[in-house]
Design an enzyme around this catalytic site. Structure first.
Site, short mmCIF file in Angstrom:
data_model
loop_
_atom_site.label_atom_id
_atom_site.label_comp_id
_atom_site.label_asym_id
_atom_site.label_seq_id
_atom_site.Cartn_x
_atom_site.Cartn_y
_atom_site.Cartn_z
N THR A 9 -24.83 -15.13 33.28
CA THR A 9 -26.11 -15.76 32.83
C THR A 9 -27.38 -14.54 32.82
O THR A 9 -27.93 -14.38 32.34
CB THR A 9 -26.95 -16.37 33.23
N SER A 39 -26.86 -23.01 36.73
CA SER A 39 -25.84 -22.78 35.11
C SER A 39 -24.99 -23.41 35.31
O SER A 39 -24.20 -23.53 33.28
CB SER A 39 -26.17 -20.95 35.58
N CYS A 133 -25.21 2.84 35.53
CA CYS A 133 -25.98 3.08 34.28
C CYS A 133 -26.38 5.37 34.61
O CYS A 133 -25.46 5.46 33.06
CB CYS A 133 -26.48 2.22 34.20
N GLN A 160 -36.15 6.10 33.87
CA GLN A 160 -34.92 4.46 34.11
C GLN A 160 -35.84 2.92 33.14
O GLN A 160 -36.65 2.52 34.29
CB GLN A 160 -34.13 4.37 35.25
N SER A 163 -35.13 -2.89 32.09
CA SER A 163 -34.21 -3.70 32.10
C SER A 163 -32.96 -3.40 33.12
O SER A 163 -31.89 -4.12 33.65
CB SER A 163 -33.48 -3.89 30.67
N LYS A 220 -26.31 8.17 44.00
CA LYS A 220 -25.28 7.71 43.11
C LYS A 220 -25.07 8.99 41.97
O LYS A 220 -24.04 9.23 41.70
CB LYS A 220 -25.70 6.12 42.62
N ARG A 242 -38.51 5.09 37.91
CA ARG A 242 -38.41 4.50 37.24
C ARG A 242 -39.80 4.13 35.81
O ARG A 242 -40.86 4.56 36.61
CB ARG A 242 -38.64 2.75 37.95
N HIS A 249 -32.29 4.03 29.50
CA HIS A 249 -32.55 4.98 30.29
C HIS A 249 -32.08 6.58 29.57
O HIS A 249 -31.13 7.31 28.38
CB HIS A 249 -31.41 5.82 31.45
#
Length: 354
Positions: A9, A39, A133, A160, A163, A220, A242, A249
């Site tokens: 979800t 859910s 990502c 970034q 989302s 990362k 951000r 991104h």
């Protein structure tokens, strides 16, 4: 093939279902969406307008992993840590989108366009890690450049989108933007999903800082490319920011080689890479959308969302060994769901696949 999507979800889970509906992974017989108990029973197939038959949502506590061949986890590191080994022990291949297992020596960290050989044999633990990502789009752009020279150092600044903070991040960006437009106090510093307010703002830190001042996201970006590209000595420095963008991104990437390089050779190598769109110099009177990649346009088309976009490939005027480039990708598609399902498709084509 029977596939479970854990965290179905959420924004990445929903993207996985949409990509499965497009036929990205051949031979799918059964799709089991798994989420929290609240859910359970939801018909995500109807909610998302899918043609693929998707079973009603199953509560995580009720999910039987012995009934599926693959489980794609997109529910965060705590859930992956607790349930990933259990699902793998039941015989399913776990493809995990979280940071839980990425740097474990016995867990392959895979971008199929870069290191497909990492899945030459079935992982002993039955777990494959999906990279961060921002790492995925970075290594997708760096890997072709190895054809023009040996990479010595990478400096990357990532910009970034909201989302990356999930549905909660998107909701807070929308709510706070609306509030400011309606006259809210711009000096309000109420903390939210990203710490400081993101609307009409940017935040030069993503994740907790270590003692040296580097954020979790920056760590990362520094460690993961080394493992994926099998370059343990690669020097990587990162700043993660951000920004008030809904989706997509972007990265400013400075690449230094051990010998002189030319931008035209870099563009040629990038154009030869699969699923990568290279932008040329802007033409007089041309559309800005065709001059260089931008998240607004990259994320507006289902086709473009599946590509890594590279533009502004140019020399460093002070260093003939170095190049600059600008890299943009949809972080929910290329940076998460698409890569995870490409891992599934890659595994299904290997000799060890059941």
């Amino acid at each position: 093939m029977n596939i479970a999507v854990i965290g179905a979800t959420g924004v990445v889970g929903r993207e996985c279902l949409t990509l499965l509906d497009s036929g990205l992974v051949p031979g799918v017989d059964r799709v089991v969406p798994v989420a929290s108990g609240g859910s359970a029973g939801r018909d995500l197939g109807a909610e998302l307008g899918l043609n693929l038959k998707v079973e009603p949502v199953v509560a995580l506590e009720e999910f039987d992993p012995s009934t599926v061949d693959v489980a794609v986890f997109s529910a965060g590191a705590p859930i992956s840590t607790a349930y990933g080994p259990i699902v793998a022990a039941a015989g399913a291949l776990v493809v995990d989108n979280s940071s839980a297992f990425r740097m474990d020596d016995d867990v392959p960290l895979v971008v199929p366009q870069v290191n497909p050989q990492a899945l030459a044999t079935r992982p002993a633990r039955g777990i494959v890690a999906n990279p961060n990502c921002s790492t995925i789009q970075l290594v997708r752009a760096l890997h072709p450049l190895r054809d023009i020279g040996e990479i010595d150092r990478v400096i990357v600044s990532s910009y970034q989108s909201a989302s990356g903070g999930g549905l909660r991040g998107l909701e807070q960006l929308a709510d706070t933007t609306r509030g400011l437009l309606d006259g809210a106090d711009p000096a309000d510093t109420t903390a939210g999903r990203f710490g400081p307010p993101l609307a009409f703002n940017l935040i030069p830190e993503i994740g907790l800082r270590d003692d040296d001042g580097h954020s979790h996201e920056e760590r990362k970006l520094r460690r993961e490319p080394r493992k994926i590209m099998d370059l343990p000595g690669l020097r990587v420095a990162a700043t993660a920011v951000r920004v008030a963008v809904i989706n997509g991104h972007s990265e400013a990437v400075h690449v230094t080689f051990t010998a002189p390089v030319r931008p035209e050779d870099a563009r040629a190598a990038l154009r030869a890479a699969p699923d990568l769109r290279v932008y040329g110099d802007p033409e007089p009177g041309g559309s800005p959308a065709n001059a260089y990649p931008m998240p607004r346009f990259v994320c507006s088309s289902p086709t473009e969302r599946r590509l890594v976009h590279v533009g502004r490939v140019r020399s460093d005027p002070d260093d003939p060994h170095a190049l600059w480039m600008w890299v943009v990708a949809d972080n929910l598609t290329v940076g998460a769901a698409l890569n995870a399902l490409q891992i599934v498709a890659l595994a299904a084509g290997t000799p060890w696949w059941r």
